[in-house]
Every structure is written in C-alpha cells, then in structure tokens.
Design an enzyme around this catalytic site. Structure first.
Site, mmCIF file in Angstrom:
data_model
loop_
_atom_site.group_PDB
_atom_site.id
_atom_site.type_symbol
_atom_site.label_atom_id
_atom_site.label_comp_id
_atom_site.label_asym_id
_atom_site.label_seq_id
_atom_site.Cartn_x
_atom_site.Cartn_y
_atom_site.Cartn_z
ATOM 1 N N LYS A 193 4.936 -2.488 -1.033
ATOM 2 C CA LYS A 193 4.145 -1.687 -0.148
ATOM 3 C C LYS A 193 4.284 -2.406 1.409
ATOM 4 O O LYS A 193 4.139 -3.573 1.702
ATOM 5 C CB LYS A 193 2.675 -1.543 -0.467
ATOM 6 C CG LYS A 193 1.970 -0.732 0.594
ATOM 7 C CD LYS A 193 0.423 -0.517 -0.027
ATOM 8 C CE LYS A 193 -0.436 0.240 0.556
ATOM 9 N NZ LYS A 193 -1.757 0.357 0.317
ATOM 10 N N SER A 199 -6.518 2.186 -3.709
ATOM 11 C CA SER A 199 -5.379 2.687 -3.371
ATOM 12 C C SER A 199 -4.005 2.148 -4.113
ATOM 13 O O SER A 199 -3.081 2.369 -3.832
ATOM 14 C CB SER A 199 -5.088 2.240 -1.912
ATOM 15 O OG SER A 199 -5.658 2.864 -0.822
ATOM 16 N N SER A 223 -3.642 4.986 -1.262
ATOM 17 C CA SER A 223 -2.665 4.884 -0.206
ATOM 18 C C SER A 223 -1.304 4.320 -0.509
ATOM 19 O O SER A 223 -0.415 4.522 0.274
ATOM 20 C CB SER A 223 -3.138 3.904 0.987
ATOM 21 O OG SER A 223 -3.382 2.600 0.577
#
Lengths: 485, 481
Positions: free
Chosen positions: B76, B175, B151
C-alpha cells in the site's frame, strides 16, 4: 517610583547534555555543519516515529530529585502550531503530566534580607526546534531575501523549568538564573552555555503596589541571551510598567522582545491573538513510568549537595572565606575532586587554597572546564608531601601546580625535571648569604644602624640568586646571623 | 506455477521455480490487466527482478532464502520505500522518494518476498471506497462498475485480480477488512502494537495497524508471522514475543464458542444477502462443532462517532507536516503562512480537508473535553464491553461490511453513508484488538460477502485458527482473472 514591586516568574529552557537527541539517535552537539545531524525522525519525515531517550529522562529526574520535585508518571503531549523550523508542525512536549512537579531553588542571600526560595511549578521534557537563518537585508525576518533552516537542533532534548512568581527584582532574577545554572552544571544536566543557546530564559513580569497580594497584568519578555541581559531587560521592564501605572495608564498583556542594542523591550509587531495549541496526548509514545528504585538510583548517583550547601561545607571545613568556597563549589567537578584528595591525605585547607587560587585562575585564563584539566588523582597529596618535607616552598608548589594543570604530569616529575627542589642545605646557603652580604655593604651598614627592615632586601637577593629555590626560612635565619655583629 | 504464496515459496526454496520467473509473471499480469483495475500506482520491475535474482542466488548457493522466498507482494502506498516514490494517494506527496524503508518492508524482504509495486489507496488512507485516491479510483475485479472498498482498495483488488498472491494494507477503522470483504479476499488487522508502524505514513496513530491481504487464510498467516514482532523504532510496538500462527491453522472450529455481536449484525443498514450469508456461515460452523452464542457490545453504538473524533483529531496533527517547507508539493506565495495555506489547499483532496478540519475543531480549546475527551471515554467503554463479551465467547463474529460492494460514485456525495461502511470494523481499532475478514460466499449478484472475526489482544493464534476453521467449511473465492 518606590512603593511598587515587581512580580517575576521565569521559564528556563535547558538543553540536556545527552549524547543523542530526545527521540532519535542523532548526535546532540552544537556547531556541526548545517543539516548534518539529522535523520527521518528529527526531520519529521512521513512514517518516522519518535522513541524516548531514557538518558534525557534520567537527567530530568536527576534535576528534579536535586530540587525536591515530585517525580511520577509522565506523558508527552503534542503542541500543535505551524512553524517552518519545526518539522512536524507540532512539538512533542509535556502538558498536564510533566516529569517533575514542584520543588524549589534556594537563592543565596544577595543582601541582609537573607536567601530567597523560588518555588518551581514544574520541569518538563520537550524537543527543541530547528533554527531559521534569515539571509539578506539586515538578517532580520522582515527584510530578508530568503530563509534557510538548519534542523541540527531539531529534536535536541530540552528541560523547561517553570518557576512560581516568587522573584521580586531583576537582581533576584539574575541571582536565580546563576544559581540554577550552577545547579544544572554541577549535576551534569546541561552545559548551560547561554551563548550557544543551551540555556534560554523567558520571563513573566508584572508590577503592583508593595504589600499587595493581587497580581498586575503580566508581560512576557523574550530574547534575553545572557544572565546580564536578564537583569537589564527585567529592570527596564519593571521601570516601564511602574511609569505606565503611576502615570495612570495600564499595562497591556503582550509579549515583548528585549533588544540588546537599544537596551529596551519592544512589543512584537505580529498579531498576538491567543494561540490555541490543541494539546493532546502524543499517541506515538508510551507514558514514562519511573519506578521508585530507578529514581532512587538516580538520586543516589547525583552529587549529594547543591552548590550553595557545598560552599558552606567547604568554608567550614577549610576555613576558606565564603566567596572562595563558593567559587570552588560552583565549579562542576572541582570540589568532588578536592575532597577525594583530602580523603587520600591532603591537608584540607591547603587543598582548597590551591583549588580556589591556582586552579580557578587557570580556568579563568584558559576558559577551560575543570573536567578538561583535572590532573591524575593524588596530585594534591603529592604536592602536599613535597611542601611538608621542605622539597618545595609554598611559592614553588604553586608554580609546580600551574605546570601540572597544563602538562598533567606528576608534581615529583616536574620538580625533578625542572630542578626545582628547594635548597635547605645550610652550608650551601651560607656561602650564598656571605656573597650577598659582601656585595651589599651599604645595606649591611644601614641594618647595623638600626634599620632592621633592610634584611628583607638581602633575603630577596639570596632568593633571586637561587632562582627562588632557597628555603626562605633558612635564608632568613642565615641572613640575620650574618648581620649580627 | 503455484498461485499461493506458500506454494511459490516452497517451489522457489526447492529450486523447482525461479523467483525471477515468478516475479516476472506477476509483473506481466499487472501490465496486462491493471489498466482496467487501477490497483497499482506504480511498479518497479528492475528493482523487483534484481531482488528476485538475489533470492535465486541464495537458493543456488544453499543459503536460506526465507519463508516468503520469491513471493511477489504489493505494498500500500502509505508504506515508505527507500528511493521509490511514496505518495499516500495524495498530490501533496507526488514525487516524494523516502530515504528509508518501513520496518515491514524490510521484514518482508528479509524473508525473501519481492515487492513489485505500490498499491493505490484512498488519500492518506482516508476513505472506504478508494475513490479518494488523488490519482485514480480502483475498480472491483469482480465487478468493475463497483468499488473495491477502502482505504486499502488497491491492495485488495491486486490480490482479488490475481496480480500478486499477497499485499500489505493498513487498517485504521477497517481499511484492510472492509476492502477484503468487498473483494472476496482475506484481510487481517493485527493487535495494535504487534506490527511495527515505523515507515507507515500515519493517518491516526493510535488506531493504525499494518496487515496482510491474501486469497486464503494460510497465506495471510504466513505473511503475519513474518511482519509481526517487536521493533525498537516504534515505541508502541509490543515487546512480548510473537506466537507464530501458521502452526495452528488446522485445529478447526470444534469446541470454540463464537459470540455473535448483536449490534454489529443487525439493523437497517445491513443488506439481506449479507445477513443471509452470515447466518449460513454460522450454521456451517455449528455443524463443524462450534457453539454459537449471542453477545452484546452496547457501547459500540457510539463507536463510529468516537472514531470520527479520534481519527480526525490525530490526523489533523499528523498531516500538519505537509506544509510545503521540506518535501512534496510547494505552491509559492508571498510569505510562509500563505505558502503553507496555498500548498495544503492545492495538495489535499476534499475528504482529507474535511477530516483535518473536523479534527482541528475537536481539539480546540473549549471543545477538547466535549469531543476528544468524551471519545476517549467511549473507547474505554468499548474495551470494557469486549472484555465482558470474551467472558462468554472465544471469538466474536459479525459481517465485515453491512453491504456488498457498492457502485462507483454511489456514496461520494454522502460522507455519512460512506462512514457507515466501517461500522462493524471500527470497534476492533478502538480496542486495539486483532480481527480478520474472510469470504463467506457471494450475494445474488455474485458479489462477495465477508465474515468478520474478532479476538482479544494478542490472541492472533486463536483468530487465525477460527478463520481457517471457517474457511475449511466455506471455501475461498478464486481470483477474478
């Protein structure tokens, strides 16, 4: 202007003498080339995290235990505001749970009024900011072409010491700062060099009719860069406020900067709206929970007496005048060293006389610290023995000590190498005395005519011709017997 | 070529397959398929292939290449990578090359894993649909008209699309777990402090944790065992030694008591197909020997509100440093303050600005107690509720998300509806407990539904055991491509 008194509280920021910074392992040192002592943590780079330096906590506790603070659980808070030399745009500080709570510093008597006790509100740990350098124009922010930021200082550990408003005059403030510096230096908490910014003083000052118990409107005074400027700025500000108030005016609550050049305080031009720092507990750090045992270990390892107490003890033990005893006591490391010599057999008075004269003179001349020049243990013991067995006169002993402080060699080695042994041999000295007497018939005549003081001149001549090595007692006796008809 | 991480590692370790071939194949899949998905913001083939070559060299020289030898990984884009652009999905960090690696990145590489690229995400990890990425939205690989969740939507989609077998995400309020649910993958959030946050660009420091995505529980467990552990660079890192979870995956559900959290598995916001799949999964678990009881976490009614005070408050402070002075975007202006303002106005997207403002307000003098202080008290109540529930159950269960993947654009104008996506996942972040989302079947439109399992602090072995037990009866969802 009499009838009014000043009410002063100080906030003193002290850079701690740790090897590394508050929350990272970058070196904590002054004077490195810009932006060389930096890492992701003290640059506040995204993703970097702070880790508390235990050595900084220890120094804070050392200070706190020495001044009688309560040491307990402490947490860090974030103090949020934007400033280019503060890389995270918040400062990690302490807020409602500081490491040291309360305590007091006793400031020795300035006059017959006796010592003053200045109570402390707290002493808390925080990180320093970087440093902005404004380039171009006069070098001030208003007309600079651009600004460079040096982050070497960013993250340097600070102890902020906050006093109660217990100080009543500029002179007292100066004395307090001096006393605090001596304590911090003695404890090894900080090198307290104001000129390098390792000790910075801000003040809150108000005035009120003497005897009143309420407070006037306070003004914060900043930018006092020496102990002298603390005294000057606060004296100026006291007079300014009293003049305002007696003229029927009112003091405005504001922050004022001391300007060394024109010797005045100036209100800051920038808008002084009350800052909201939005303090909240620093989620990246865990609470400091010093256990009793650790605190006791720190207390036990620190010097047992504060400098003022030490000075009194030295004056009593060595029969030294108070000012000389204080001079030794306020020199970090010196009294401990001398006491060790006394413990090893050196005469206490002799040792402290040497310390308060030769040693302090040397430190004053060279600007060095005792830690820089401290000779090997046993130096005073050896020097005392050399005086005791009449190898050295007291004067020669002082000369040898001066050499020791530079060369760090043993006194006996210096004596041997430089041929400094005192001449006490009667026959050898008698011959020199005879020569001197023969060479100064006028003086001899005056002596015999009743002017006995001139014998001193002849003794001096003997000392001179032996390069000071003659035993003065022996010479004196020999001169007198040579002069007697 | 094996598809799972453990299959790849085993084949690479034995020399049957070369890490370079595995990594090259992953890069080809991304190249061929990601234009339609948008899961990666960037890949770095040269660096990855070079690292894969070193893994092969270790194998050739008889050195241990590590438990993740040759496994391609997506990171990420909130994790720092030395010399590799790290943007957090924000314009304000466009072009920023960190001078250091996150601890988790270092740990993965030390274990032989090969990170191939940085995955897309909501800006600074703020969002539940990945539509807050400043660069591009991510499509759900199982239905490209729908969101992947957020997210960590890029990491979830990269795994669900079969580009990489595993990826790392970060989970502040769900997330990792919510996008795992919406994409039909496994997504796990460890106990707060179990995985180092050093090098994770902070959203909300007291809630953030890094965790793995995978196509099955065993792969997620393998990655967890590598990244978990104490790190002296993170003061909130737990010094307690890690109990590996990979060894206990086959212990099953027999004898476990599962607590169904009433407040997180009922109510108007829950879609019927989600609740159907959830109840079917519980029935399977009972057949496999688990006992199912009802438990209550009454304070979770306030959890979402508390979260939306604490997280923005911390974010308002964490994101202050993006001021144009030292790195990233700078928009010039006449003085420093104006430059700060112009930079932040141009560099941050609307959701980030919304949260910074919310948080700044919540911390303001006079409001602190009513907002931030009160939210922290709710947090304590949530922790107490969990403790009471764990008196009655070993593991707590709920759906991961009240809904299946929703359509791109559907909730962008309605922040509250978006925030409700995380209603089931937020309590674990407030308590700091570990939790995992696994696939428990598809809804009517073929969209995956996630099962959410929660366990007490440091009970990761139990959590993974239960997740693997469910997976044994529920199966896994295959990658979309």
């Amino acid at each position: 202007m009499s009838g009014y008194e000043a009410v002063i509280g100080l906030e003193v920021h002290v850079e701690l003498a740790t090897a590394t910074k508050m929350f990272c392992s970058c070196p904590n040192e002054f004077g490195a080339p810009p932006n060389t002592n930096i890492c992701p943590v003290c640059l506040g780079l995204p993703g970097a995290l702070p880790v508390t330096n235990a050595a900084a906590v220890e120094l804070a506790i050392r200070f706190g235990t020495a001044v009688g603070s309560t040491i307990g659980r402490a947490i860090f808070h974030r103090k949020n505001y934007f400033y280019p030399d503060m890389p995270k745009d918040f400062q990690i500080s302490q807020y409602d749970e500081p490491i040291c709570v309360a305590g007091a510093v006793v400031v020795p008597a300035l006059d017959e009024a006796g010592p003053t006790t200045v109570r402390l509100v707290r002493a808390h740990l925080e990180e320093d900011t970087g440093k902005s350098v404004h380039v171009g124009g006069t070098g001030r922010i208003h007309d600079a072409d651009h600004t460079l930021v040096d982050y070497n200082r960013s993250g340097v550990p600070l102890l902020e010491i906050v006093t109660e408003p217990d100080i009543r005059s500029a002179e007292q403030a100066r004395a307090f700062v001096n006393e605090l510096r001596a304590i911090l230096a003695l404890l090894g908490v900080s090198d307290v060099k104001m000129e390098e910014g390792s000790l910075r003083v801000d003040a809150n000052i108000s005035v009120r009719p003497a005897g009143s118990t309420t407070f006037g409107t306070k003004v914060e005074v900043k930018n006092m860069n020496s102990v002298r400027s603390v005294a000057h700025a606060l004296e100026f500000e006291r007079a300014r406020q009293i003049e305002l108030v007696t003229a029927g005016g009112a003091v405005e609550q504001e922050t004022r900067h001391w300007d060394e050049a024109d010797a005045r305080t100036h209100g800051m031009r920038s808008k002084e709206e009350a800052m909201d720092y939005r303090y909240f507990p620093e989620p990246d750090l865990v609470p400091i929970a010093p256990d009793r045992e650790w605190v006791e270990r720190i207390r036990a390892a620190a010097p047992a007496q504060l400098p003022a107490e030490r000075a009194a003890a030295i004056a009593a033990a060595a029969g030294l005048p108070a000012n000389l005893a204080a001079a030794v006591a306020y020199t970090p490391g010196l009294a401990d060293w001398v006491d060790a010599e006394v413990g090893a057999g050196a005469d206490v008075t002799q040792a402290y006389v040497w310390a308060s004269q030769e040693v302090l003179a040397h430190l004053n001349e060279t600007g060095k610290t005792w830690v820089d020049v401290a000779p090997p243990p046993g130096t005073f013991v050896e020097l005392g023995e050399l005086v005791g067995d009449a190898t050295l006169s007291k004067k020669l002993a002082r000369e040898v000590l001066a050499d020791v402080l530079v060369s760090r060699r043993r006194p006996r080695d210096i004596v041997a190498e430089r041929g400094l042994e005192q001449i006490s041999d009667d026959a050898e000295l008698a011959a020199i005395v005879a020569e001197v007497v023969a060479a100064n018939p006028d003086t001899v005549e005056r002596y015999r005519a009743g002017n006995e003081k001139v014998a001193g001149f002849l003794v001096g001549q003997v000392m001179k011709s032996t390069a000071g090595k003659a035993n003065p007692g022996v010479v004196q006796a020999l001169v007198r017997s040579a002069l007697e008809p | 070529m094996p598809a799972t991480a453990r299959g790849i590692a085993s084949a690479v370790r034995s020399g049957d397959v070369s890490a370079v071939d595995v990594v090259a194949a992953a890069l080809r899949r991304v190249e061929a398929g990601d234009a339609a998905i948008g899961s990666f913001l960037r890949t770095y083939a040269d660096t990855a292939l070079e690292r894969a070559g070193r893994v092969d060299a270790a194998v050739a020289e008889g050195r241990d290449p590590g438990p993740l030898a040759g496994v391609p990984v997506g990171l990420k884009d909130v994790l720092t990578t030395e010399g590799i652009e790290t943007t957090c999905g924000s314009r304000i960090l466009e072009g920023w090359q960190p001078p250091y690696d996150a601890t988790v990145v270092q740990r993965l590489r030390d274990a032989g894993a090969v990170d191939v690229g940085k995955t897309n995400c909501d800006e600074f990890a703020m969002g539940s649909s990945n539509e807050n990425s400043a660069y591009r939205p991510v499509a759900n690989p199982h239905d490209r008209s729908r969101v992947p969740g957020g997210s960590s939507g890029g990491s979830a989609a990269a795994v669900a699309a079969g580009f990489v077998p595993v990826a790392l995400g970060s989970d502040t309020g769900g997330s990792i777990r919510q996008p795992a649910s919406l994409c039909g993958t496994v997504g796990m959030k460890p106990t707060y402090g179990r995985v180092s946050r050093y090098g994770l660009v902070a959203f909300a420091s007291s809630l953030d944790q890094i965790g793995p995505f995978a196509l099955d529980v065993a792969d997620a467990a393998l990655v967890y065992d590598v990244i978990a552990g104490h790190d002296p660079m993170d003061a909130t890192s737990i010094p307690h030694p890690v109990e590996p979870v990979t060894g206990g995956l086959d212990r099953g559900l027999d004898g476990l008591t599962l607590g169904v959290v009433e407040e997180l598995s009922s109510g108007a916001g829950f879609e019927a197909e989600v609740l159907d799949r959830f109840r079917a999964a519980l029935a399977e678990a009972e057949r496999a020997g688990a006992r199912v009881v009802d438990v209550s976490l009454p304070s979770t009614a306030y959890a979402l509100s508390a979260y939306y005070l604490i997280a923005p408050a911390e974010c308002s402070s964490n994101l202050a440093r993006f001021d144009g002075v030292r790195y990233g975007l700078r928009v010039g202006a006449d003085d420093v303050e104006a430059m700060n303002r112009a930079t932040r106005a141009a560099g941050f997207g609307p959701e980030v600005k919304r949260r910074v403002m919310l948080g700044t307000y919540a911390l303001s003098a006079g409001y602190y107690d009513a907002y931030y202080g009160q939210a922290q008290r709710v947090r304590t109540l949530v922790i107490d509720d969990f403790a009471a529930a764990y008196e009655r159950a070993d593991v707590l269960v709920s759906p991961t998300s009240p809904t299946v993947a929703f359509a791109l654009g559907e909730r962008t104008q309605d922040p509250i509806a978006m925030y409700l996506s995380d209603v089931c996942t937020i309590p674990s972040n407030l308590a700091g407990h570990p939790a995992i989302s696994i696939w428990c079947g598809d809804g009517a439109a073929g969209l995956p539904v996630g099962l959410h399992l929660m366990a007490p602090a440091l009970a990761e072995p139990l959590l993974f055991q239960a997740a693997a037990g469910f997976e044994a009866v529920l199966g896994t969802k295959a990658a979309a491509v």
